[in-house]
Design an enzyme around this catalytic site. Sequence first.
Site, short mmCIF file in Angstrom:
data_model
loop_
_atom_site.label_atom_id
_atom_site.label_comp_id
_atom_site.label_asym_id
_atom_site.label_seq_id
_atom_site.Cartn_x
_atom_site.Cartn_y
_atom_site.Cartn_z
N ASP A 136 8.07 -58.85 18.76
CA ASP A 136 7.93 -57.40 18.67
C ASP A 136 9.17 -56.76 19.28
O ASP A 136 9.57 -57.09 20.41
CB ASP A 136 6.68 -56.93 19.43
CG ASP A 136 5.41 -57.17 18.63
OD1 ASP A 136 5.48 -57.80 17.56
OD2 ASP A 136 4.34 -56.73 19.10
N HIS A 145 7.88 -60.82 23.07
CA HIS A 145 8.60 -59.55 23.06
C HIS A 145 10.08 -59.80 23.33
O HIS A 145 10.43 -60.48 24.29
CB HIS A 145 8.01 -58.60 24.11
CG HIS A 145 6.70 -58.02 23.72
ND1 HIS A 145 5.51 -58.70 23.89
CD2 HIS A 145 6.37 -56.83 23.14
CE1 HIS A 145 4.50 -57.95 23.45
NE2 HIS A 145 5.00 -56.82 22.98
#
Length: 267
Positions: free
Chosen positions: A75, A224
Amino acid sequence: MFVLRKTLPFFLFLAFFFSSIGAASSSNAPLSWGIPSAKNEQPADPGETFRNLTEKYGALYTGSSKKKQLFLTFDCGYENGNLPKILDTLKEKKAPAIFFVTGQFVKENPDLLKRIIKEGHLIGNHTWRHPNLCMVNAARFEEELQKLADSVKEVTGMPVSKYMRPPEGVFSEQTLVHANQLGYTHVFWSLAYRDWNVNGQQGAAHAFDAVMQRIHPGAILLLHSISHDNAEALGKIIDACREKGYMFESLDAITFEQKNQNTPFVP
């Protein structure tokens, strides 16, 4: 109220009408994706509600539990200085990944976006403004996905992949319906840890252990890109997983298998 225009073929009107009815009748009660951690390389059961919804709407959270395959997903809400190292590692290790990007990332990092595409990775849709999709109407929902897709195409010359990840993992049956109507597949995950807090990084060894303790056949990893720990540990994670017999594959491997079997994917 629907108005039938003479220029619209009747069968297309019917398709639109019934798809709209389906969206209206589906629940918009917000759900937050989160499943128990896998243990001993055995995938955890997401529970009846999540399992039924993912099967009904073709959403992904894992590959086949019968195959030692892994799927790297990142992400990218914004860039924190770690993505170049992540891309360097993926290139060195010849491991594919998908990067779910927001509008902020696209606007601020066009060169990195181009590099992701150039090096053979996928770009996924993480919406333009990163809203709670259960709190927006259908028009705003479509705008969030379309504006992100248009911006990626403008920067890279390539279309965004038809995979979307709802911000913060918040979704509903209605968001699943809307995404499908726009040609998108929800992508959740079966492996994640608290890596998003940039002020709470605990070191590469912690990242390595957090991933390796949860690894299992078919795992879709949520990482992430803002995490310094992930960037530092990624190479070691890839090597350790391969030593265990795992292969890193693109998400397209799952959808390719679905299309060839012509049946819904069941983990």
